[in-house]
Design an enzyme around this catalytic site. Structure first.
Site, mmCIF file in Angstrom:
data_model
loop_
_atom_site.group_PDB
_atom_site.id
_atom_site.type_symbol
_atom_site.label_atom_id
_atom_site.label_comp_id
_atom_site.label_asym_id
_atom_site.label_seq_id
_atom_site.Cartn_x
_atom_site.Cartn_y
_atom_site.Cartn_z
ATOM 1 C CD GLU A 56 49.413 38.771 43.020
ATOM 2 O OE1 GLU A 56 49.678 37.729 43.651
ATOM 3 O OE2 GLU A 56 49.983 39.096 41.951
ATOM 4 C CE1 TYR A 60 45.445 32.310 43.336
ATOM 5 C CE2 TYR A 60 45.694 31.431 41.108
ATOM 6 C CZ TYR A 60 45.997 31.385 42.465
ATOM 7 O OH TYR A 60 46.837 30.415 42.935
ATOM 8 C CB CYS A 65 46.858 46.764 38.189
ATOM 9 S SG CYS A 65 46.578 45.375 37.104
ATOM 10 C CD GLU A 67 49.786 49.680 36.357
ATOM 11 O OE1 GLU A 67 49.446 48.929 37.285
ATOM 12 O OE2 GLU A 67 50.334 49.278 35.328
ATOM 13 C CB CYS A 108 45.938 49.776 34.192
ATOM 14 S SG CYS A 108 45.855 48.769 35.691
#
Ligand code: THU
Length: 150
Positions: A56, A60, A65, A67, A108
């Site tokens: 992160e 923001y 992610c 993946e 993703c």
């Protein structure tokens, strides 16, 4: 439980090992904002496993992610043949057993769509090494858009 791709069999030991690698990969999650840690482990055709975790950012929207981290690590090493990905996720106080399955987000799924065979590649979502579900990308991203459409 067995899943087949081409002539390669994904046996239970391979699945459990991949989930375990996702759990290990999750330990490096940098998630001070959501407090939700995700780990992913990508199985290559040569049996190598590449892990990822969510990372992160104080801005923001720059978070990434688990993946995609795993896939992009692999792509950047020149890897092209992917068999499966295991994903685990849960609040930071959870460790080896998770209250829910962590399904890959839409972004993703679309990034996987670019690099995997959607009928063969397996997505394993796990609550623990003993509790998991297996999907093809085609199941999780039906009627999808890909390079053949251009
Ligand atoms: N996250 C993932 O790593 N993978 C997903 O497929 C869903 C969400 C992360 C992003 C963010 O760091 C946290 O989970 C909460 O959304």
């Amino acid at each position: 439980m067995y899943a087949f791709f081409n002539k390669i069999m994904l046996n239970e030991e391979t699945i459990k090992n991949l989930i375990n690698e996702a759990i290990i990969g999750r330990k490096n999650s940098y998630s001070p904002y959501s407090h939700y840690k995700v780990g992913a482990a990508l199985l290559l055709e040569n049996n190598e496993i590449i892990t990822g975790c969510n990372i992160e950012n104080a801005q923001y929207s720059l978070g990434v992610c688990a993946e995609r981290v795993a896939l992009q690590k692999a792509i950047s090493k020149g890897e092209k043949s992917f068999l499966a990905i295991a994903i685990v996720g849960g609040r930071e106080d959870e460790e080896n057993e998770f209250s829910d399955y962590a399904f890959p987000c839409g972004a993703c799924r679309q990034v996987m769509r670019e690099f995997v065979n959607k009928n063969i590649f397996k997505i394993i979502v796990a609550k623990s090494i003993n509790e998991y579900k297996i999907f093809t990308l085609e199941e999780l991203l039906p009627f999808s858009f890909g390079k053949e459409n251009l």
